[in-house]
Motif scaffolding. Structure first.
Motif, PDB file in Angstrom:
ATOM      1  N   LEU A 128      42.757  32.111  38.016  1.00  0.00           N
ATOM      2  CA  LEU A 128      41.736  32.804  38.551  1.00  0.00           C
ATOM      3  C   LEU A 128      41.346  32.772  40.051  1.00  0.00           C
ATOM      4  N   ASP A 129      42.138  32.047  40.785  1.00  0.00           N
ATOM      5  CA  ASP A 129      42.124  32.153  42.165  1.00  0.00           C
ATOM      6  C   ASP A 129      42.285  33.553  42.903  1.00  0.00           C
ATOM      7  N   PRO A 130      41.198  34.184  43.652  1.00  0.00           N
ATOM      8  CA  PRO A 130      41.821  35.513  44.023  1.00  0.00           C
ATOM      9  C   PRO A 130      42.862  35.648  45.034  1.00  0.00           C
ATOM     10  N   GLY A 131      43.394  34.706  45.573  1.00  0.00           N
ATOM     11  CA  GLY A 131      44.126  34.720  46.789  1.00  0.00           C
ATOM     12  C   GLY A 131      45.437  34.519  46.210  1.00  0.00           C
ATOM     13  N   ILE A 132      45.867  33.806  44.777  1.00  0.00           N
ATOM     14  CA  ILE A 132      47.110  33.710  44.496  1.00  0.00           C
ATOM     15  C   ILE A 132      47.220  34.141  42.845  1.00  0.00           C
ATOM     16  N   GLY A 133      46.147  34.176  42.243  1.00  0.00           N
ATOM     17  CA  GLY A 133      46.014  34.703  40.875  1.00  0.00           C
ATOM     18  C   GLY A 133      46.113  35.911  40.272  1.00  0.00           C
ATOM     19  N   LEU A 134      45.253  36.381  39.448  1.00  0.00           N
ATOM     20  CA  LEU A 134      45.326  37.679  38.797  1.00  0.00           C
ATOM     21  C   LEU A 134      44.972  38.777  39.960  1.00  0.00           C
ATOM     22  N   GLU A 135      43.852  38.278  40.691  1.00  0.00           N
ATOM     23  CA  GLU A 135      43.526  39.461  41.619  1.00  0.00           C
ATOM     24  C   GLU A 135      44.710  39.804  42.707  1.00  0.00           C
ATOM     25  N   ALA A 136      45.145  38.826  42.911  1.00  0.00           N
ATOM     26  CA  ALA A 136      46.245  39.112  44.214  1.00  0.00           C
ATOM     27  C   ALA A 136      47.387  39.660  43.306  1.00  0.00           C
ATOM     28  N   VAL A 137      47.813  39.578  42.146  1.00  0.00           N
ATOM     29  CA  VAL A 137      48.800  40.080  41.551  1.00  0.00           C
ATOM     30  C   VAL A 137      48.714  41.449  41.248  1.00  0.00           C
ATOM     31  N   MET A 138      47.320  42.001  40.811  1.00  0.00           N
ATOM     32  CA  MET A 138      46.848  43.300  40.388  1.00  0.00           C
ATOM     33  C   MET A 138      47.004  43.993  41.899  1.00  0.00           C
ATOM     34  N   ARG A 139      46.562  43.446  42.737  1.00  0.00           N
ATOM     35  CA  ARG A 139      46.507  44.309  44.037  1.00  0.00           C
ATOM     36  C   ARG A 139      47.874  44.531  44.594  1.00  0.00           C
ATOM     37  N   GLY A 140      48.636  43.368  44.353  1.00  0.00           N
ATOM     38  CA  GLY A 140      49.872  43.703  44.739  1.00  0.00           C
ATOM     39  C   GLY A 140      50.896  44.633  44.146  1.00  0.00           C
ATOM     40  N   TRP A 141      50.287  45.103  42.827  1.00  0.00           N
ATOM     41  CA  TRP A 141      50.896  46.197  42.071  1.00  0.00           C
ATOM     42  C   TRP A 141      50.338  47.452  42.813  1.00  0.00           C
ATOM     43  N   GLY A 142      49.584  47.499  43.491  1.00  0.00           N
ATOM     44  CA  GLY A 142      48.988  48.827  44.137  1.00  0.00           C
ATOM     45  C   GLY A 142      47.294  49.023  43.607  1.00  0.00           C
ATOM     46  N   TRP A 143      46.804  48.131  42.587  1.00  0.00           N
ATOM     47  CA  TRP A 143      45.515  48.439  42.446  1.00  0.00           C
ATOM     48  C   TRP A 143      44.913  47.719  43.121  1.00  0.00           C
ATOM     49  N   GLU A 144      44.404  48.273  44.478  1.00  0.00           N
ATOM     50  CA  GLU A 144      43.696  47.615  45.413  1.00  0.00           C
ATOM     51  C   GLU A 144      42.149  47.364  45.333  1.00  0.00           C
ATOM     52  N   SER A 145      41.505  48.340  44.243  1.00  0.00           N
ATOM     53  CA  SER A 145      40.174  48.134  44.083  1.00  0.00           C
ATOM     54  C   SER A 145      39.778  47.069  43.183  1.00  0.00           C
ATOM     55  N   PHE A 146      40.847  46.477  42.327  1.00  0.00           N
ATOM     56  CA  PHE A 146      40.805  45.528  41.502  1.00  0.00           C
ATOM     57  C   PHE A 146      40.059  44.176  41.943  1.00  0.00           C
ATOM     58  N   ARG A 147      39.295  43.599  41.301  1.00  0.00           N
ATOM     59  CA  ARG A 147      38.515  42.299  41.914  1.00  0.00           C
ATOM     60  C   ARG A 147      38.131  41.522  40.453  1.00  0.00           C
ATOM     61  N   PHE A 148      38.503  40.067  40.618  1.00  0.00           N
ATOM     62  CA  PHE A 148      38.055  39.346  39.768  1.00  0.00           C
ATOM     63  C   PHE A 148      37.980  37.808  40.366  1.00  0.00           C
ATOM     64  N   ASP A 149      36.825  37.717  41.083  1.00  0.00           N
ATOM     65  CA  ASP A 149      36.691  36.453  41.778  1.00  0.00           C
ATOM     66  C   ASP A 149      35.646  35.726  41.221  1.00  0.00           C
ATOM     67  N   TRP A 150      35.316  35.544  39.975  1.00  0.00           N
ATOM     68  CA  TRP A 150      34.337  34.803  39.219  1.00  0.00           C
ATOM     69  C   TRP A 150      34.377  33.254  39.794  1.00  0.00           C
ATOM     70  N   ILE A 151      35.640  32.757  39.677  1.00  0.00           N
ATOM     71  CA  ILE A 151      35.671  31.389  40.265  1.00  0.00           C
ATOM     72  C   ILE A 151      35.022  31.092  41.431  1.00  0.00           C
ATOM     73  N   LYS A 152      34.838  32.088  42.282  1.00  0.00           N
ATOM     74  CA  LYS A 152      34.005  32.001  43.621  1.00  0.00           C
ATOM     75  C   LYS A 152      32.795  32.168  43.691  1.00  0.00           C
ATOM     76  N   ASP A 153      32.243  32.944  42.544  1.00  0.00           N
ATOM     77  CA  ASP A 153      30.998  33.563  42.510  1.00  0.00           C
ATOM     78  C   ASP A 153      29.939  32.366  41.666  1.00  0.00           C
ATOM     79  N   SER A 154      28.864  31.920  42.451  1.00  0.00           N
ATOM     80  CA  SER A 154      28.055  30.844  41.821  1.00  0.00           C
ATOM     81  C   SER A 154      27.345  31.584  40.609  1.00  0.00           C
TER      82      SER A 154
END
Length: 302
Positions: free
Chosen positions: A138-164
């Motif tokens: 779930l880490d935005p830097g190395i997890g699902l968000e980073a993988v999806m953006r690496g595949w070209g989906w730049e608008s994907f965002r899943f940073d719940w673990i950083k959101d209070s």
């Protein structure tokens, strides 16, 4: 003359007396250790909750002062609120998902044993391992968000673990992933215990599949539902390692739960009396769930 009816029975041989006493001798050390290290320390914690203990235990009683102060602490309110959110979603989703998986596996599908093992495997892991794995995922830097953006989906965002506001739901996701297979096994055992003749009779009478499960199958799973509820509620109340490994109680104290609150106030903030008070409240909450369940089970057996 000697009255035969009044003669004393012959004393039993020592071997027979020793054989009868052997189970008590074997169990007595375990019983003594449980009495001391479980119930003895529960009583000691209860005593500390009424004392002014801080870094070290104190025997100066202050009455209900620790409990009154506890409910004025904002972090405790946050911990209780998080426990309600986490416990409600955790129990509801695990029961719904476990029942669905059990019904699917009960259809005599191929490779049932393999699929059941896959679903049960997460329960073999510790909550520490689960928390660390989901923290990376779930880490935005190395997890699902980073993988999806690496595949070209730049608008994907899943940073719940950083959101209070959303971090508590990441704990729900990880806990459901680990425990839903165990709940599935409980429901599957209940499904396999239902008399097939009842189901066949209902099908002959024209009952649809939905009505069959709603009116016959699910009501007969009440013991499995009760067992699942008790186990999941107990795990939710004492959840500590998963929270520490996944979020550390953060961001800030957004994912603080009573177990992490108790630890921090006892061992970090050196407020042993307040920590003991929170532990007693957790114990009473678990007892409020376990005792009625045990009472109903014993009543049914009688």
């Amino acid at each position: 003359m000697t009255d035969i009816s009044r003669t004393e029975p012959a004393s039993r041989p020592f071997g027979d007396r020793f054989r009868d006493a052997l189970p008590k001798l074997v169990l007595s050390p375990s019983v003594a250790m449980v009495a001391i290290f479980v119930y003895g320390f529960i009583a000691f914690t209860l005593y500390l909750s009424f004392s002014d203990s801080r870094v070290l235990p104190s025997y100066n009683l202050v009455g209900w002062k620790n409990y009154e102060f506890l409910f004025r602490i904002r972090a405790w309110d946050t911990a209780v609120t998080n426990l309600v959110i986490f416990g409600t979603l955790y129990i509801a989703i695990c029961c719904a998902l476990g029942l669905l998986l059990a019904i699917l596996l009960d259809q005599k599908i191929r490779a049932e044993g393999f699929i059941r093992t896959v679903y049960l495997y997460p329960m073999a892991l510790s909550f520490i391992v689960t928390g660390v794995a989901w923290k990376w995922f779930l880490d935005p830097g190395i997890g699902l968000e980073a993988v999806m953006r690496g595949w070209g989906w730049e608008s994907f965002r899943f940073d719940w673990i950083k959101d209070s506001d959303m971090a508590i739901y990441t704990i729900v996701i990880a806990a459901v992933w680990q425990t839903s297979g165990f709940v599935m096994a409980m429901f599957l055992a209940g499904l396999r215990g239902i008399d097939g003749e009842i189901l066949k009779a209902a099908q002959i009478d024209g009952a649809s599949t939905f009505s069959l499960y709603r009116r016959i199958v699910i009501p007969q799973l009440r013991p499995a539902f009760m067992s699942a509820f008790v186990v999941l509620a107990h795990m939710a109340i004492k959840s500590y390692d998963l929270v520490v490994a996944l979020t550390g109680g953060g961001p800030g104290n957004a994912t603080e739960v009573p177990a992490t609150f108790m630890y921090s106030y006892t061992f970090t903030r050196n407020q042993m009396g307040i920590g003991a008070a929170s532990a007693v409240i957790m114990l009473m909450t678990i007892a409020a769930i376990i005792v009625p369940y045990l009472w109903s089970e014993l009543r049914e057996k009688k």
